[in-house]
Structure formats: C-alpha cells, structure tokens
Design a protein around this motif. Sequence first.
Motif, PDB file in Angstrom:
ATOM      1  N   ALA A  66      63.134  34.211  45.693  1.00  0.00           N
ATOM      2  CA  ALA A  66      63.332  35.107  46.787  1.00  0.00           C
ATOM      3  C   ALA A  66      65.034  33.927  47.188  1.00  0.00           C
ATOM      4  O   ALA A  66      65.422  34.973  47.754  1.00  0.00           O
ATOM      5  CB  ALA A  66      62.507  34.786  47.778  1.00  0.00           C
ATOM      6  N   ALA A  67      64.442  32.943  46.941  1.00  0.00           N
ATOM      7  CA  ALA A  67      66.117  32.167  47.810  1.00  0.00           C
ATOM      8  C   ALA A  67      67.537  32.510  46.940  1.00  0.00           C
ATOM      9  O   ALA A  67      68.630  32.703  47.528  1.00  0.00           O
ATOM     10  CB  ALA A  67      65.309  29.929  47.612  1.00  0.00           C
ATOM     11  N   MET A  68      67.301  32.864  45.907  1.00  0.00           N
ATOM     12  CA  MET A  68      68.278  32.738  44.421  1.00  0.00           C
ATOM     13  C   MET A  68      68.783  34.737  44.973  1.00  0.00           C
ATOM     14  O   MET A  68      69.878  34.698  45.207  1.00  0.00           O
ATOM     15  CB  MET A  68      68.332  32.722  43.162  1.00  0.00           C
ATOM     16  N   ALA A  69      67.722  35.447  45.362  1.00  0.00           N
ATOM     17  CA  ALA A  69      68.167  36.676  46.083  1.00  0.00           C
ATOM     18  C   ALA A  69      68.959  36.527  47.119  1.00  0.00           C
ATOM     19  O   ALA A  69      70.002  37.369  47.008  1.00  0.00           O
ATOM     20  CB  ALA A  69      67.428  37.946  45.619  1.00  0.00           C
ATOM     21  N   THR A  70      68.513  35.961  48.092  1.00  0.00           N
ATOM     22  CA  THR A  70      69.156  35.816  49.427  1.00  0.00           C
ATOM     23  C   THR A  70      70.693  34.710  49.462  1.00  0.00           C
ATOM     24  O   THR A  70      71.548  35.221  49.617  1.00  0.00           O
ATOM     25  CB  THR A  70      68.321  34.561  50.003  1.00  0.00           C
ATOM     26  N   ASP A  71      70.566  34.063  48.401  1.00  0.00           N
ATOM     27  CA  ASP A  71      72.156  33.574  48.505  1.00  0.00           C
ATOM     28  C   ASP A  71      73.126  33.921  47.788  1.00  0.00           C
ATOM     29  O   ASP A  71      74.654  34.168  48.020  1.00  0.00           O
ATOM     30  CB  ASP A  71      72.169  32.004  47.743  1.00  0.00           C
ATOM     31  N   LEU A  72      72.745  35.303  46.897  1.00  0.00           N
ATOM     32  CA  LEU A  72      73.113  35.780  46.274  1.00  0.00           C
ATOM     33  C   LEU A  72      73.936  36.832  47.204  1.00  0.00           C
ATOM     34  O   LEU A  72      75.889  37.343  47.111  1.00  0.00           O
ATOM     35  CB  LEU A  72      72.259  37.075  45.522  1.00  0.00           C
ATOM     36  N   ALA A  73      72.815  37.089  48.535  1.00  0.00           N
ATOM     37  CA  ALA A  73      74.114  38.529  49.411  1.00  0.00           C
ATOM     38  C   ALA A  73      74.725  37.294  50.101  1.00  0.00           C
ATOM     39  O   ALA A  73      75.595  37.608  50.414  1.00  0.00           O
ATOM     40  CB  ALA A  73      72.550  38.980  50.226  1.00  0.00           C
ATOM     41  N   GLU A  74      74.394  36.727  50.118  1.00  0.00           N
ATOM     42  CA  GLU A  74      74.607  35.671  51.380  1.00  0.00           C
ATOM     43  C   GLU A  74      76.306  34.954  50.760  1.00  0.00           C
ATOM     44  O   GLU A  74      77.597  34.988  51.840  1.00  0.00           O
ATOM     45  CB  GLU A  74      74.120  34.519  51.650  1.00  0.00           C
ATOM     46  N   PHE A  75      76.007  34.934  50.052  1.00  0.00           N
ATOM     47  CA  PHE A  75      77.710  34.061  49.016  1.00  0.00           C
ATOM     48  C   PHE A  75      78.169  34.740  48.743  1.00  0.00           C
ATOM     49  O   PHE A  75      79.317  34.688  48.805  1.00  0.00           O
ATOM     50  CB  PHE A  75      76.806  33.185  47.800  1.00  0.00           C
ATOM     51  N   MET A  76      78.130  36.111  48.212  1.00  0.00           N
ATOM     52  CA  MET A  76      78.847  36.655  47.924  1.00  0.00           C
ATOM     53  C   MET A  76      79.491  37.511  49.388  1.00  0.00           C
ATOM     54  O   MET A  76      81.071  38.133  48.869  1.00  0.00           O
ATOM     55  CB  MET A  76      78.354  38.266  47.556  1.00  0.00           C
ATOM     56  N   GLY A  77      78.870  37.806  50.398  1.00  0.00           N
ATOM     57  CA  GLY A  77      79.310  38.365  51.588  1.00  0.00           C
ATOM     58  C   GLY A  77      80.487  37.320  52.544  1.00  0.00           C
ATOM     59  O   GLY A  77      81.118  37.879  52.975  1.00  0.00           O
ATOM     60  N   GLY A  78      79.707  36.043  52.460  1.00  0.00           N
ATOM     61  CA  GLY A  78      81.694  35.394  52.350  1.00  0.00           C
ATOM     62  C   GLY A  78      82.525  34.996  52.212  1.00  0.00           C
ATOM     63  O   GLY A  78      83.716  34.662  52.284  1.00  0.00           O
ATOM     64  N   ALA A  79      81.913  35.087  50.105  1.00  0.00           N
ATOM     65  CA  ALA A  79      83.160  35.621  49.597  1.00  0.00           C
ATOM     66  C   ALA A  79      84.620  36.703  49.698  1.00  0.00           C
ATOM     67  O   ALA A  79      85.124  36.893  49.825  1.00  0.00           O
ATOM     68  CB  ALA A  79      82.809  35.157  47.838  1.00  0.00           C
ATOM     69  N   LEU A  80      83.769  37.200  49.963  1.00  0.00           N
ATOM     70  CA  LEU A  80      84.284  38.867  49.983  1.00  0.00           C
ATOM     71  C   LEU A  80      84.599  39.051  51.788  1.00  0.00           C
ATOM     72  O   LEU A  80      86.408  38.890  51.853  1.00  0.00           O
ATOM     73  CB  LEU A  80      83.224  39.856  50.470  1.00  0.00           C
ATOM     74  N   GLY A  81      83.893  38.003  52.537  1.00  0.00           N
ATOM     75  CA  GLY A  81      84.641  37.937  53.573  1.00  0.00           C
ATOM     76  C   GLY A  81      86.338  37.411  53.825  1.00  0.00           C
ATOM     77  O   GLY A  81      87.649  37.840  54.046  1.00  0.00           O
ATOM     78  N   ILE A  82      86.229  36.277  53.006  1.00  0.00           N
ATOM     79  CA  ILE A  82      87.621  35.111  52.338  1.00  0.00           C
ATOM     80  C   ILE A  82      88.770  36.083  51.410  1.00  0.00           C
ATOM     81  O   ILE A  82      89.176  35.891  52.284  1.00  0.00           O
ATOM     82  CB  ILE A  82      87.108  33.982  52.303  1.00  0.00           C
ATOM     83  N   SER A  83      88.354  36.492  51.051  1.00  0.00           N
ATOM     84  CA  SER A  83      88.736  37.345  49.765  1.00  0.00           C
ATOM     85  C   SER A  83      89.814  38.327  50.578  1.00  0.00           C
ATOM     86  O   SER A  83      90.484  38.078  50.639  1.00  0.00           O
ATOM     87  CB  SER A  83      88.043  38.411  48.987  1.00  0.00           C
ATOM     88  N   LEU A  84      89.352  39.114  51.352  1.00  0.00           N
ATOM     89  CA  LEU A  84      89.729  39.971  51.523  1.00  0.00           C
ATOM     90  C   LEU A  84      90.779  40.017  53.070  1.00  0.00           C
ATOM     91  O   LEU A  84      91.593  40.347  53.148  1.00  0.00           O
ATOM     92  CB  LEU A  84      88.747  41.538  52.581  1.00  0.00           C
ATOM     93  N   LEU A  85      89.728  39.000  53.892  1.00  0.00           N
ATOM     94  CA  LEU A  85      91.448  38.606  54.962  1.00  0.00           C
ATOM     95  C   LEU A  85      92.470  37.923  54.404  1.00  0.00           C
ATOM     96  O   LEU A  85      93.419  37.760  55.274  1.00  0.00           O
ATOM     97  CB  LEU A  85      89.903  37.668  55.981  1.00  0.00           C
ATOM     98  N   PHE A  86      92.353  37.179  54.088  1.00  0.00           N
ATOM     99  CA  PHE A  86      93.087  35.999  53.264  1.00  0.00           C
ATOM    100  C   PHE A  86      94.084  36.291  52.320  1.00  0.00           C
ATOM    101  O   PHE A  86      94.837  36.302  51.397  1.00  0.00           O
ATOM    102  CB  PHE A  86      93.481  34.642  53.213  1.00  0.00           C
ATOM    103  N   HIS A  87      93.270  37.716  52.070  1.00  0.00           N
ATOM    104  CA  HIS A  87      94.212  38.619  50.032  1.00  0.00           C
ATOM    105  C   HIS A  87      94.611  37.101  49.450  1.00  0.00           C
ATOM    106  O   HIS A  87      95.185  37.239  48.679  1.00  0.00           O
ATOM    107  CB  HIS A  87      96.125  38.688  50.721  1.00  0.00           C
TER     108      HIS A  87
END
Length: 422
Positions: free
Chosen positions: A114-135
Amino acid sequence: MFAAIDSKATVAAMRDSLDHPQRGARGLLAFAGPAVIASVAYMDPGNFATNIQAGSTYGYQLLWVVLLASLVSMLFQAMSAKLGIVTGRSLAELCRDEFPRPVVIAMWLGSEVAAMATDLAEFMGGALGISLLFHIALGWALMITGIVTYAILSLDQAGFRPLEIVIGALVAVIGLSYLAEMIITPPDWHAALFHSVVPELHGKDALMLAVGIVGATIMPHSIYLHSGLTQNRAPARNDEQRLRLVRFSNREVMLALGVAGLVNMAMVAMAASAFSRSAPGITDITVAYHTLTPVLGAGAALLFLISLLASGISSSVVGTMAGQNIMQGFVGFHIPMLARRLITMVPAVLVCLTANPMSAMIDSQIVLSIVLPVPLIALVVLSSRRSIMGRFAAGRKLTCMAVLATAAIIGLNLALLWQALA
C-alpha cells in the motif's frame, strides 16, 4: 507566535492547556497538526486522477461517493487518533503485540504494498506538476521531486512543528487554488447538491471509479500514521486529560478532513464543469492541463498545476513518514529516512518512465482500496477492546458504524472483482 513554530514551545503550550483548561481557538491551536498532516492523504495526486476522470466522464454523478468516503474517513481517522492518545502507541505497534505473528507479517507486507502504491501516485503527481509548470523533462522533474521531498522531511530534525507548518502551508495552497478554480468556473450547484446525496452508478466504469475514489479518499497509510502522530507531543497524565485530548483531536479531524472533503468535491465539480462537455472522459492529467487553457484560460491551468505540485510534494512527504511509522511499528526497526525514500521511490520512477501516469495513478488507488480493509478491521477490533482502551473503548453504536463502513468497502471491492471476472 514563537510557540507556533517551535516544537518545545508548542509542547509547553499543550501542557499548559491540559493542566489549565482553556476554551476557544487558542486552546485548540497548540494541538493542531496531526489531522492536518493526515488530511494530505485525502488530497493527493491519486485524488486528482480519480476525481478528474470521474467528473469528466460522469459529470456530478459520483459526488455522493466522495461525500460518503469523506465522512467515513473522518470516523476512522478520529478512531486512529484516539487509539494513539489513549494507549500512547501506534496502530502498527498494537497490531504487533495483539495479533499472531503470521497475521502481523501478512499485515506488514500488505501495508508495504500500500505504501508503494501510495507513493506511486504522490511522487508521480509532484513530478508531473514540476514538469508541466517549468517545462522540463519528466526525468529531471522526478529527481527534483525526490530532492524537495527529502529536504522537507529533514525539517523533522528540528522537531515536529516546522514540518507540520510546511505541510499546513501546502494544504492551504491546494485549498485556495481550488477555491479560486470554483470562482473561475462555477459549477451547476443544483446538480452538484442533487448528486451529493442521491446515489447513482451508471456506466461500466462507474464502479471502478467509485472504488478508486474510496481508495484515494480513505488511505491505509494515513490510518496507521495518525495514531503515531499523537505520540511525542504532550502525553496525558490522567483520564481527564486523555478525554480532553480526544476532544481536541475530534475537532481537528472534523475541520481538517472536512476541508479535504470539500476540496475533493471541488475537484469533481471543476472537472464536471470544465471537461464533461468539452473533453469528456479525460484519462490523463497532462491532457487535463492542456485542455484547461483554451477552456478556462491560462490562470485556471496555472492554478491547477500549482495545486498538483503542492499535493504531490506534501503527500510524498507524508507517505514516507507513514512508511517509516508502519515499518517501525510492525517489525520494530528503523531505517534512515533517505533509504526509506529511495525504497518507495524506485517503483514510482519505473512506472513514470514506462506507463501512462494517469492510468497508473487510478490503478494504484484501486490497489489501496483492496488493501484498505486490513487496517480498518484491525482498528475496529483494537478500539473495542477494554483491555487496551479501558474506559475509552468504542461503544456499540460507534463499533457498528465502523463495521458497516468496513463491510461496505469490502462489498465494493468484491463487486469490482466480480465485474472484472464476468
């Protein structure tokens, strides 16, 4: 003012409030923190993924699932906090002491999944936000997310208060961003209110999304963590003080998780208002961002990214804290925070680079929903034992409510499994 940012001063303020009861917000403020941290789990990128797909595909129809899941989450988070306050021990620690060893090992392994599944969404979301925000490329965004997460986790070396303040600030960013989004794109209030109280599940994917919403809203790691967050603060010296702490905790849970529930409902309403007609059935956060710009303007798209970034970073921090708490509670040993961060981060990096992020996020929430009954059952059993809780043992009505809620979640999981096999 100093007490607001210094852990020792905060503990002194709590101690004074317990020894000399105060009324009003001032007495509550010193105790604020555990439920705020726990509430992050209810606004993580997994919620973004399930809520956007739910709103864009079914409009306002699944709002009742969000509302019901939010109310159930309040019940179980309050029970978890109470368990920690009364016993001075975490849920995982009590499971290790009270249940047979094979059961404990199985619970620990399930919790790590469950911890790994949780981190999957959380880590991915943060990375997507940074990727799209700062190109920038997703690979670089993943690295930045890991560094920022570890930097925030390092604040814990100065005590619990600085970390709580940073998490609280990120939660405020998420909440204010969605408040602004609701102003930019007002929902159909009549439809939103109607579907918040009238249950409907139409369409072949509605059940899957409902299970995903439950898994994204009632998080296993948050159930475990909340009981641990009540430790190392200002322990009660007698039952009167324990009762006072439980009351403080219940108020904070209602406030913090109430806000989290409203943010989740706002996510679904925004997706229904912005996407259900112009871009129905969105299954990708990147597509959602690029669709927002022509539909609602650059300002709305920017707010969406800022809230996603705040959600990803804060929830990744909390997920790592929960993983540490779970491991220490179940198996009794502690590993360096950096090692813990890397262990749960590696699967997320691999999925980010090889799969569709949105689909992976939703699948991870379904995994969480399947694992969820384990800590819920343990919490109900332990909370009702007088040998553990004494006079604070859960009463018959509360236990029945918790059992019914757990049974409903198990029923949803079984229905989804039946649908998949049919």
